[in-house]
Structures are given as C-alpha cells and as structure tokens.
Design an enzyme around this catalytic site. Structure first.
Site, PDB file in Angstrom:
ATOM      1  N   ASP A 147       1.170  -1.167   0.062  1.00  0.00           N
ATOM      2  CA  ASP A 147       0.003   0.236  -0.078  1.00  0.00           C
ATOM      3  C   ASP A 147       0.953   1.397   0.163  1.00  0.00           C
ATOM      4  O   ASP A 147       1.571   1.615   0.647  1.00  0.00           O
ATOM      5  CB  ASP A 147      -0.811  -0.251   0.721  1.00  0.00           C
ATOM      6  CG  ASP A 147      -2.113   0.522   1.012  1.00  0.00           C
ATOM      7  OD1 ASP A 147      -2.509   1.742   0.007  1.00  0.00           O
ATOM      8  OD2 ASP A 147      -2.647   1.192   2.217  1.00  0.00           O
TER       9      ASP A 147
ATOM     10  N   ASN B 128     -10.420  -1.973  -5.936  1.00  0.00           N
ATOM     11  CA  ASN B 128      -9.907  -1.549  -6.908  1.00  0.00           C
ATOM     12  C   ASN B 128     -10.538  -1.338  -8.258  1.00  0.00           C
ATOM     13  O   ASN B 128     -10.186  -0.154  -8.895  1.00  0.00           O
ATOM     14  CB  ASN B 128      -8.434  -1.778  -7.036  1.00  0.00           C
ATOM     15  CG  ASN B 128      -7.222  -1.908  -5.983  1.00  0.00           C
ATOM     16  OD1 ASN B 128      -6.912  -2.179  -5.492  1.00  0.00           O
ATOM     17  ND2 ASN B 128      -7.997  -0.854  -4.822  1.00  0.00           N
TER      18      ASN B 128
END
Length: 236
Positions: free
Chosen positions: A24, A72
């Site tokens: 991330d 996403n």
C-alpha cells in the site's frame, strides 16, 4: 542464491514459511513527488521485484502479495487501465527471471473481469512456471476475501458438505499453508478484505513506510519483529 541486501541486515533465526504483504502507498508516494499515480505503481512494481528476490534468496517458501482488490475496480478508468497494463506487461516480462530462479507463480482472484489479452497473458505466465519447485509467489489480482469465501462455500456445498476442510480446499490458496506474517505498508491499520479466512492466526506487522520505500532493511526489521513473537494459536 546470494542474499540481495547489505551485510548489516541479517536474517532472524525464525522466518515465516508464508509471508503475505499488502503493498500500500504507491499513489501517495507519487503524489508527494509531484508525479502521476502511474509512476507510483511503477515504483511499487520495482520494489515488488526486489522483495521477491529477497524472499526467494532467504528461503521463504511462500510469498503472497496484494496487488489489486475487487474494490480497486472503482478507481478512475485511467488509473485502472494504467494498473492493468503495468501488472500484465510486467508479470509477463518477469517470467524468464522467475523461471531462472525456480519460482512458481499463482494468481489469486477473479480474472473474468480482465480484458481477454490480459487474462491470457497472466494464465500463460502461470502455466509456464507451473513445474517450478522453489518459492511459490502468489499475486492477488481482482481479489476480495469475502467473495473468495462465498465462492468456496458454494463449491463446497455443491460437492456435498461444508466443513473447514472442504471450504479451504476450494479457496484460491488451496494447498498452501496459511500466512504466518502479514505486513501492511503506508500506515493504514486495517486488513482491507485480504485473506480473511486464511489469516485467522496470522501475525500482523504495520509500518508507516510507503510501499515503494519499503526496502530490504525495512523487511528485515519486520522479520526480526516476527521472530521475537510467541505464537500460541489460542492455546494459552
């Protein structure tokens, strides 16, 4: 294989058999440098390659990375398109290196949402490395832990019975040990729908370092932290 890190970074006495990483912070890494988000994803992939090299050389048997979640897909079309191109092209180009290093590749997730050429490229890459016997590298793409559990439960029910064993046998990770250690970079303190079933007794390590900056020494620190823990699995 020679370990790709500086001499002062030493491996701890206990390593996870299965290491998982929530990679991330690519977008924030790029934003802080005034770069497009695609540049952050490229830097993140470069660090992914270094991490694979490190883990294979260290003798870790399984490495699983969270590259793209089902959520996403809700990002902008431009970013999703750039991500798809980077991941597909980079993985395909990385296959010769993985073959040379005897690394097996698995893709965890719902590939039906990918464009046909991208899906074919990923499936061909997995097939090309299927006979390798070294570290298993699993890349979670279009992956969601809840969706995985629901799909596995449906398959187990269709086969006749839902138990812990039959459900596990229908997960994307079937045949793999559960992750011993899950690392999340960028300072976020949540699991984000990653390996929900498999992580029941995983150890977690959270770091504020953004993924492109999470280098070899940072990984060694995480491994040393894991090595010092006493895992009881609910027994005491």
């Amino acid at each position: 294989m020679r370990l790709p890190f500086r001499r002062k970074s030493k491996l701890p006495p206990v390593l996870p058999a299965h290491l998982a990483v929530i990679m991330d912070g690519n977008g924030r890494w790029a934003s802080r440098r005034g770069l497009p988000r695609s540049a952050g994803h490229k830097a993140g992939f470069d660090n992914f390659v270094k991490t694979v090299d490190f883990c294979a050389a260290a003798g870790i048997g399984y490495l699983t990375v969270y590259a793209f979640s089902t959520e996403n897909w809700n990002r902008s079309d431009d970013e999703v398109g750039a991500l798809m191109r980077i991941m597909k092209d980079a993985i395909v180009e990385y296959v010769p290196t993985l073959r040379e290093r005897n690394i097996r590749l698995r893709i965890l997730g719902d590939l039906s949402r990918f464009e046909p050429d991208a899906r074919a490229g990923l499936e061909d890459s997995v097939a090309a490395l299927a006979g390798n016997t070294g570290m298993t590298l699993s890349v979670a793409l279009s992956y969601g832990g809840r969706d995985e559990i629901v799909a596995a439960a449906r398959k187990a029910a269709a086969a006749g019975e839902i138990t812990k064993e039959t459900l596990s046998a229908h997960l994307y990770t079937a045949g793999m040990p559960d992750p011993d250690l899950i690392i999340r970079t960028s300072g976020e303190l949540r699991v984000s729908n990653f390996l929900l079933w498999q992580s029941a007794y995983s150890e977690y390590y959270f770091t504020p370092t953004l993924w492109p900056d999470f280098g070899r020494e940072a990984l060694c620190r995480a491994l040393w932290d894991y090595s010092a823990r006493k895992r009881r699995f609910g027994r005491a």
